[in-house]
Write a protein that holds these residues in place. Sequence first.
Motif, PDB file in Angstrom:
ATOM      1  N   ASN A   7       8.785   2.639   9.730  1.00  0.00           N
ATOM      2  CA  ASN A   7       8.400   3.932   9.270  1.00  0.00           C
ATOM      3  C   ASN A   7       8.452   4.311   7.882  1.00  0.00           C
ATOM      4  O   ASN A   7       9.363   3.773   7.244  1.00  0.00           O
ATOM      5  CB  ASN A   7       9.316   5.180   9.904  1.00  0.00           C
ATOM      6  N   TYR A   8       7.273   4.630   7.117  1.00  0.00           N
ATOM      7  CA  TYR A   8       7.201   4.845   5.637  1.00  0.00           C
ATOM      8  C   TYR A   8       7.317   6.508   5.685  1.00  0.00           C
ATOM      9  O   TYR A   8       6.579   7.213   6.362  1.00  0.00           O
ATOM     10  CB  TYR A   8       6.004   4.425   5.016  1.00  0.00           C
ATOM     11  N   LEU A   9       8.278   6.920   4.834  1.00  0.00           N
ATOM     12  CA  LEU A   9       8.340   8.354   4.619  1.00  0.00           C
ATOM     13  C   LEU A   9       7.921   8.838   3.144  1.00  0.00           C
ATOM     14  O   LEU A   9       8.616   8.149   2.197  1.00  0.00           O
ATOM     15  CB  LEU A   9       9.734   8.831   5.208  1.00  0.00           C
TER      16      LEU A   9
ATOM     17  N   PHE B  61       0.911  -1.164   0.183  1.00  0.00           N
ATOM     18  CA  PHE B  61       0.121   0.123   0.006  1.00  0.00           C
ATOM     19  C   PHE B  61       0.684   1.236   0.002  1.00  0.00           C
ATOM     20  O   PHE B  61       0.693   2.226  -0.798  1.00  0.00           O
ATOM     21  CB  PHE B  61      -1.090   0.029   1.337  1.00  0.00           C
ATOM     22  N   HIS B  62       1.911   1.506   0.867  1.00  0.00           N
ATOM     23  CA  HIS B  62       2.496   2.733   1.231  1.00  0.00           C
ATOM     24  C   HIS B  62       3.705   2.766  -0.119  1.00  0.00           C
ATOM     25  O   HIS B  62       3.725   3.884  -0.750  1.00  0.00           O
ATOM     26  CB  HIS B  62       3.379   2.584   2.406  1.00  0.00           C
ATOM     27  N   LEU B  63       4.342   1.702  -0.650  1.00  0.00           N
ATOM     28  CA  LEU B  63       5.354   1.711  -1.626  1.00  0.00           C
ATOM     29  C   LEU B  63       4.602   2.143  -2.924  1.00  0.00           C
ATOM     30  O   LEU B  63       5.075   2.790  -3.780  1.00  0.00           O
ATOM     31  CB  LEU B  63       5.944   0.421  -1.682  1.00  0.00           C
ATOM     32  N   GLY B  64       3.359   1.744  -3.090  1.00  0.00           N
ATOM     33  CA  GLY B  64       2.629   1.816  -4.328  1.00  0.00           C
ATOM     34  C   GLY B  64       1.978   3.018  -4.226  1.00  0.00           C
ATOM     35  O   GLY B  64       1.820   3.779  -5.440  1.00  0.00           O
ATOM     36  N   ASN B  65       2.141   3.877  -3.200  1.00  0.00           N
ATOM     37  CA  ASN B  65       1.704   5.239  -3.215  1.00  0.00           C
ATOM     38  C   ASN B  65       2.812   6.230  -3.344  1.00  0.00           C
ATOM     39  O   ASN B  65       2.819   7.374  -3.209  1.00  0.00           O
ATOM     40  CB  ASN B  65       0.898   5.871  -1.854  1.00  0.00           C
ATOM     41  N   GLY B  66       4.106   5.696  -3.252  1.00  0.00           N
ATOM     42  CA  GLY B  66       5.146   6.470  -3.520  1.00  0.00           C
ATOM     43  C   GLY B  66       6.013   6.763  -2.296  1.00  0.00           C
ATOM     44  O   GLY B  66       6.926   7.610  -2.402  1.00  0.00           O
TER      45      GLY B  66
ATOM     46  N   ALA C 207       8.767   3.369  -9.804  1.00  0.00           N
ATOM     47  CA  ALA C 207       9.973   2.554  -9.655  1.00  0.00           C
ATOM     48  C   ALA C 207       9.339   1.327  -8.885  1.00  0.00           C
ATOM     49  O   ALA C 207       9.696   0.086  -9.458  1.00  0.00           O
ATOM     50  CB  ALA C 207      10.882   3.011  -8.457  1.00  0.00           C
ATOM     51  N   PHE C 208       8.236   1.527  -8.101  1.00  0.00           N
ATOM     52  CA  PHE C 208       7.660   0.318  -7.476  1.00  0.00           C
ATOM     53  C   PHE C 208       6.594  -0.420  -8.660  1.00  0.00           C
ATOM     54  O   PHE C 208       6.487  -1.575  -8.699  1.00  0.00           O
ATOM     55  CB  PHE C 208       7.113   0.550  -6.380  1.00  0.00           C
ATOM     56  N   ALA C 209       5.984   0.535  -9.272  1.00  0.00           N
ATOM     57  CA  ALA C 209       4.780  -0.055 -10.177  1.00  0.00           C
ATOM     58  C   ALA C 209       5.225  -0.634 -11.296  1.00  0.00           C
ATOM     59  O   ALA C 209       4.827  -1.782 -11.858  1.00  0.00           O
ATOM     60  CB  ALA C 209       4.008   1.061 -10.555  1.00  0.00           C
ATOM     61  N   THR C 210       6.528  -0.076 -12.103  1.00  0.00           N
ATOM     62  CA  THR C 210       6.834  -0.521 -13.242  1.00  0.00           C
ATOM     63  C   THR C 210       8.043  -1.499 -13.074  1.00  0.00           C
ATOM     64  O   THR C 210       8.210  -2.522 -14.006  1.00  0.00           O
ATOM     65  CB  THR C 210       7.365   0.545 -14.037  1.00  0.00           C
ATOM     66  N   ARG C 211       8.891  -1.459 -12.006  1.00  0.00           N
ATOM     67  CA  ARG C 211      10.114  -2.236 -12.047  1.00  0.00           C
ATOM     68  C   ARG C 211       9.956  -3.159 -10.514  1.00  0.00           C
ATOM     69  O   ARG C 211      11.062  -3.944 -10.292  1.00  0.00           O
ATOM     70  CB  ARG C 211      11.260  -1.550 -11.839  1.00  0.00           C
ATOM     71  N   GLY C 212       9.044  -2.860  -9.617  1.00  0.00           N
ATOM     72  CA  GLY C 212       8.888  -3.645  -8.572  1.00  0.00           C
ATOM     73  C   GLY C 212      10.077  -3.235  -7.645  1.00  0.00           C
ATOM     74  O   GLY C 212      10.568  -4.109  -6.747  1.00  0.00           O
ATOM     75  N   GLU C 213      10.546  -2.187  -7.591  1.00  0.00           N
ATOM     76  CA  GLU C 213      11.714  -1.799  -7.013  1.00  0.00           C
ATOM     77  C   GLU C 213      11.206  -0.967  -5.691  1.00  0.00           C
ATOM     78  O   GLU C 213      10.324  -0.223  -5.875  1.00  0.00           O
ATOM     79  CB  GLU C 213      12.529  -0.571  -7.410  1.00  0.00           C
TER      80      GLU C 213
ATOM     81  N   VAL D   9      11.939   1.336  -2.762  1.00  0.00           N
ATOM     82  CA  VAL D   9      12.670   2.616  -2.542  1.00  0.00           C
ATOM     83  C   VAL D   9      13.098   2.603  -1.035  1.00  0.00           C
ATOM     84  O   VAL D   9      12.077   2.486  -0.436  1.00  0.00           O
ATOM     85  CB  VAL D   9      12.113   4.038  -2.971  1.00  0.00           C
ATOM     86  N   ALA D  10      14.256   2.363  -0.469  1.00  0.00           N
ATOM     87  CA  ALA D  10      14.483   2.142   0.721  1.00  0.00           C
ATOM     88  C   ALA D  10      15.735   3.105   1.339  1.00  0.00           C
ATOM     89  O   ALA D  10      16.490   3.523   0.420  1.00  0.00           O
ATOM     90  CB  ALA D  10      14.777   1.006   1.076  1.00  0.00           C
ATOM     91  N   ALA D  11      15.591   3.721   2.440  1.00  0.00           N
ATOM     92  CA  ALA D  11      16.921   4.619   3.168  1.00  0.00           C
ATOM     93  C   ALA D  11      18.234   3.644   3.032  1.00  0.00           C
ATOM     94  O   ALA D  11      18.269   2.294   3.099  1.00  0.00           O
ATOM     95  CB  ALA D  11      16.367   4.887   4.541  1.00  0.00           C
TER      96      ALA D  11
END
Length: 479
Positions: free
Chosen positions: A412-414, A381-386, A426-432, A434-436
């Motif tokens: 924590n999601y930022l 949910f969170h990663l899909g929202n950016g 990045a998440f939607a198209t490449r499944g990447e 994004v993490a600190a």
Amino acid sequence: MNTTSFFSDMLQSIAERGRRFLSLGPARNGDVNPVGTMEALCDTLLSSRGEASGMALAKNILDRWQGFDQDKRRDFMLALLSRFGPDIERLERAIDAYRADPTPKALLEMSMAAEPRRQELIRRLNLAPNGIATLVRMRADLLELKAQNPDLEAVDTDFAHLFGSWFNRGFLVLRPISWSTPADILEKIIRYEAVHHIGGWDELRRRLAPEDRRCFAFFHPQLVDDPLIFVEVALTREMPPNIADLLKEDRAPIRATDATTAVFYSISNCQEGLRGISFGNFLIKQVVEDLRRDLPRLDTFVTLSPVPGFADWLSRERQAETSNALSAADRSRLAALDEPDWADQPEIAVAIQPSLTAAAAWYFLRARNLHGKTVDPVARFHLGNGARLERINFIGDRSERAMRQAHGLMVNYLYKLDDIETNHEAFATRGEVVAAPAIRRLIPADRSSRSLVPGPDVFPPGVRSADAPGRKGDKEFTS
């Protein structure tokens, strides 16, 4: 005058006139084939042209359905599947016509012919007074029935398709929830809370009344007293590592104007019948806009989120013959998780922490389900929202459920406003994911030389956020 109430009363009046005109009555106990009677009423509704008679028929059908037991509801859903699908003869003619002459008109006819009749039936049932509320409850039942009857997926797809339009963001109303909100809505907030249990009115007051607390909910014009989804927000000076500090009874509230961080610590969907209808991201974005307008000092928007799938995944990795996620040393250390009071023993907790947090980093960054997606539903949910996965919090939640589902882990999601679109793509198209950087460093390329020292984004037991403050100065938001 309440416009919605006036409109509902007007619909009720029209429906009652139609009922008298059609001499409709409620279901009778002596009806030997109540589902067959419902099918006949549905056929009549689909052929109806009068507004009053249509409303009356729709109300009668929904009233009968609410009187059905679970077996009859199942049979009715199966009837929707078998008897109210597309008109096959019309569809075959439309396909042949399109093949012979693929014009826009022929394509339109083929599209119209392919639509199941039950979609139009559901639209007409929505004409009944309080129809949308009953249809939402009907889909909640359908979701349960679908588990035993997978073919009902086709019926559920039609409900979800229509609900996606009816619960479009343009129809939703954002309302703040405060201690002065009507009691019937507050009761529902207590009942619908799905992340951190609310023990009663006193606890609810602690979440709503202080100056550094906020709550917002989406409502639909036809469900004015029943929230669809709500979010609870804590205003703080830093990114929190655990939920206890936010919810404890004796905490010292701060002035809202002194806060620099908004923490979204609970997002609860209220209507089971709207499962899969996405409006959580719209809720967060709207709340962020409202908070930034009212409190200009806020520069960091962050979640404190559960990790509901972690413990099950870790258990499977520990039991597997081989695991890319865990070394032999990790397995040995994590055996202590089988002790029910491990978190209360500082020596054991300190020994477990490096392996547990490194496993969590692998869980988020590398683990995938059968569909190739990130395993954790909250993360999706969170990663899909950016969002960016910002920090892993060791023993962030000591509640029974959190210990069972995630061994107490929270994250924590930022969301940085400038990076949301890039992260989403990045998440939607490449499944990447994004993490600190500190989280990525928990998974060294050479596993044999992997450091077991926790990174700076991982809190050991007893360390509070004041010892490792969150970033300041960025314009960020999270969901």
